[in-house]
Design a protein around this motif. Structure first.
Motif, PDB file in Angstrom:
ATOM      1  N   GLY A   8       2.485 -35.299 -17.182  1.00  0.00           N
ATOM      2  CA  GLY A   8       1.170 -35.652 -16.644  1.00  0.00           C
ATOM      3  C   GLY A   8      -0.028 -35.210 -17.478  1.00  0.00           C
ATOM      4  N   ILE A   9       0.063 -35.393 -18.808  1.00  0.00           N
ATOM      5  CA  ILE A   9      -1.069 -34.980 -19.663  1.00  0.00           C
ATOM      6  C   ILE A   9      -2.184 -36.033 -19.598  1.00  0.00           C
ATOM      7  CG2 ILE A   9      -1.816 -34.690 -22.075  1.00  0.00           C
ATOM      8  CD1 ILE A   9      -0.350 -32.257 -21.192  1.00  0.00           C
ATOM      9  N   SER A  10      -3.392 -35.570 -19.264  1.00  0.00           N
ATOM     10  CA  SER A  10      -4.564 -36.443 -19.305  1.00  0.00           C
ATOM     11  C   SER A  10      -5.661 -35.755 -20.101  1.00  0.00           C
ATOM     12  CB  SER A  10      -5.074 -36.736 -17.893  1.00  0.00           C
ATOM     13  OG  SER A  10      -4.117 -37.496 -17.189  1.00  0.00           O
ATOM     14  N   LYS A  11      -6.494 -36.584 -20.755  1.00  0.00           N
ATOM     15  CA  LYS A  11      -7.594 -36.023 -21.544  1.00  0.00           C
ATOM     16  C   LYS A  11      -8.749 -37.016 -21.599  1.00  0.00           C
ATOM     17  CE  LYS A  11      -9.662 -33.217 -24.373  1.00  0.00           C
ATOM     18  NZ  LYS A  11     -10.072 -31.879 -23.918  1.00  0.00           N
ATOM     19  N   LYS A  12      -9.954 -36.505 -21.339  1.00  0.00           N
ATOM     20  CA  LYS A  12     -11.159 -37.327 -21.508  1.00  0.00           C
ATOM     21  C   LYS A  12     -12.002 -36.724 -22.618  1.00  0.00           C
ATOM     22  CE  LYS A  12     -12.138 -39.055 -16.879  1.00  0.00           C
ATOM     23  NZ  LYS A  12     -12.981 -38.888 -15.712  1.00  0.00           N
ATOM     24  N   PHE A  13     -12.656 -37.567 -23.413  1.00  0.00           N
ATOM     25  CA  PHE A  13     -13.737 -37.105 -24.282  1.00  0.00           C
ATOM     26  C   PHE A  13     -14.996 -37.731 -23.713  1.00  0.00           C
ATOM     27  CE2 PHE A  13     -10.393 -36.638 -27.682  1.00  0.00           C
ATOM     28  CZ  PHE A  13     -10.510 -35.262 -27.798  1.00  0.00           C
ATOM     29  N   GLY A  14     -15.881 -36.940 -23.147  1.00  0.00           N
ATOM     30  CA  GLY A  14     -17.023 -37.507 -22.424  1.00  0.00           C
ATOM     31  C   GLY A  14     -16.486 -38.268 -21.229  1.00  0.00           C
ATOM     32  N   THR A  15     -16.873 -39.552 -21.141  1.00  0.00           N
ATOM     33  CA  THR A  15     -16.362 -40.339 -20.016  1.00  0.00           C
ATOM     34  C   THR A  15     -15.144 -41.172 -20.428  1.00  0.00           C
ATOM     35  OG1 THR A  15     -17.928 -42.055 -20.588  1.00  0.00           O
ATOM     36  CG2 THR A  15     -18.578 -40.565 -18.794  1.00  0.00           C
ATOM     37  N   ALA A  16     -14.844 -41.159 -21.741  1.00  0.00           N
ATOM     38  CA  ALA A  16     -13.736 -42.012 -22.208  1.00  0.00           C
ATOM     39  C   ALA A  16     -12.394 -41.359 -21.908  1.00  0.00           C
ATOM     40  CB  ALA A  16     -13.886 -42.266 -23.705  1.00  0.00           C
ATOM     41  N   GLU A  17     -11.549 -42.103 -21.196  1.00  0.00           N
ATOM     42  CA  GLU A  17     -10.203 -41.594 -20.905  1.00  0.00           C
ATOM     43  C   GLU A  17      -9.321 -41.869 -22.110  1.00  0.00           C
ATOM     44  OE1 GLU A  17      -8.273 -41.932 -16.893  1.00  0.00           O
ATOM     45  OE2 GLU A  17      -9.832 -43.459 -16.732  1.00  0.00           O
TER      46      GLU A  17
END
Ligand code: ATP
Length: 350
Positions: A8-17
């Motif tokens: 379940g790895i998730s990552k956002k940079f700013g609002t970008a998923e």
């Protein structure tokens, strides 16, 4: 047995998923390929595994230990980059042994381990050469040697062959596989080159827009792709829209604007309704009495062993076909040609 388990790895940079709920596991002794187009999040995923980028959520287990918050230096993960990142002022021996020096191994151990790795990577006779004077393939070997000398549990390779010419790339594919078998290390190999992943991979995970869309062997991915993205990323495909008209036993009938096609019924397609069906350019037959498509030749691209032929139907649809040169010779270029597609060679997309 799993050496690495990502959940379940998730990552956002700013609002970008950038990564969305990525989960997979890697067996010890396997090369696990991650294949996806530029910008889909492959490097970000590797950076999260090495610890240089923190995920927003999810867990990373290495050899049964939770390493999600562990500093990179303690993770025991090796990395090989596209641009090699060798130290130009150090010779091959010094580049390779540096990791052991840092870890303060006794000189005798450093000598023994470095020698062994230089032999494995066929660099023994280049030990006193400096990187700028080495060929691209040799530099890539040094990068590999440097990454494996400290005996990491897992080796990550980020587009390792993309700076090499086509012939050297093929040679290095073999080399990486040989080295992997010899030292029995788990590898994650990231590439955007589907041919490279297909040629080398026992197991490939296809990634698109931050998600793992399908994991399988090259044959599974090519012949039973989970979606249109995977289908067209792995090779050329002809796709038609249609409607399921009837289902009977092993087959179903799909009406398209090119007529009715009989295709193998696939699990989950019982409901009827609109679908898209596709077939690969090389999956064509002559002289069958079902699923016949007729048209005239619109374009030919001669590739030596094979020929790419575009066929235009009366409805002005272009089908892209691929045949051996011998087959192509039998076709009259001016006349109409008819071919058919076997029910089992159709791929269904919902
Ligand atoms: P490529 O094959 O071109 O290297 P990739 O699949 O490895 O692509 P990433 O490098 O992981 O993709 O980048 C995924 C997306 O995240 C890109 O849109 C990129 O611009 C963005 N991105 C990566 N790192 C950062 C960062 N530190 N800050 C903001 N955006 C980033």
């Amino acid at each position: 047995m799993d050496i690495l388990k990502i959940s379940g790895i998730s990552k956002k940079f700013g609002t970008a998923e950038i990564l969305r709920n990525v989960s997979f596991s890697v067996d010890e002794d396997e090369i696990f390929f991650i294949l996806g187009p530029s910008g889909c999040g492959k490097t970000t995923l590797l950076r999260i595994i090495t610890g240089f980028t923190a995920p927003d959520s999810g867990k990373i287990m290495l050899s049964g230990r939770d390493i999600t918050d562990m500093p990179p230096a303690n993770r025991n993960i090796g990395m090989v980059f596209q641009n090699y990142a060798l130290w130009p002022h150090m010779n091959v021996w010094q580049n390779v042994s540096y990791g052991l020096e840092i870890k303060k191994f006794p000189p005798e151990v450093i000598r023994r381990k470095t020698e062994k790795v230089l032999q494995t990577t066929k660099l023994a006779s280049f030990a006193d050469h400096f990187p700028p004077k080495l060929s691209g393939g040799q530099q890539q070997r040094v990068a590999l040697a440097r990454a494996i000398v400290t005996e990491p549990k897992l080796l990550l390779l980020d587009e390792p062959l993309s700076n090499l010419d086509a012939r050297l790339r093929e040679e290095m594919r073999e080399e990486i596989r040989r080295i992997q078998r010899e030292i029995k290390i788990a590898m994650i190999y990231v590439t955007h080159d589907q041919k490279e992943a297909m040629a080398m991979g026992q197991k490939i995970a296809v990634m698109n827009e931050g998600k793992l869309v399908q994991t399988g062997t090259p044959v599974q991915l090519y012949s039973s792709p989970a979606d249109k993205f995977t289908a067209s990323f792995l090779g050329d495909i002809n796709i038609m829209e249609g409607e399921i008209k009837s289902i009977s036993g092993k087959y179903m009938s799909v009406m398209t604007d090119e007529g009715l096609f009989t295709i193998d019924r696939k699990a989950g397609d019982e409901s009827g309704g609109r679908v898209e069906i596709g077939f690969r350019p090389e999956n064509i037959f002559y002289g069958h009495d079902i699923n016949i498509i007729t048209g005239t030749i619109a374009d030919v691209e001669y590739l030596g062993e094979t020929v790419k032929v575009n066929i235009k139907t009366e409805k002005n649809r272009i089908f892209r076909l691929r045949m051996f040169s011998g087959e192509f010779k039998k076709i009259k270029p001016e006349g109409k040609i008819s071919f058919s597609v076997s029910p089992e060679d159709f791929i269904i997309f919902k």
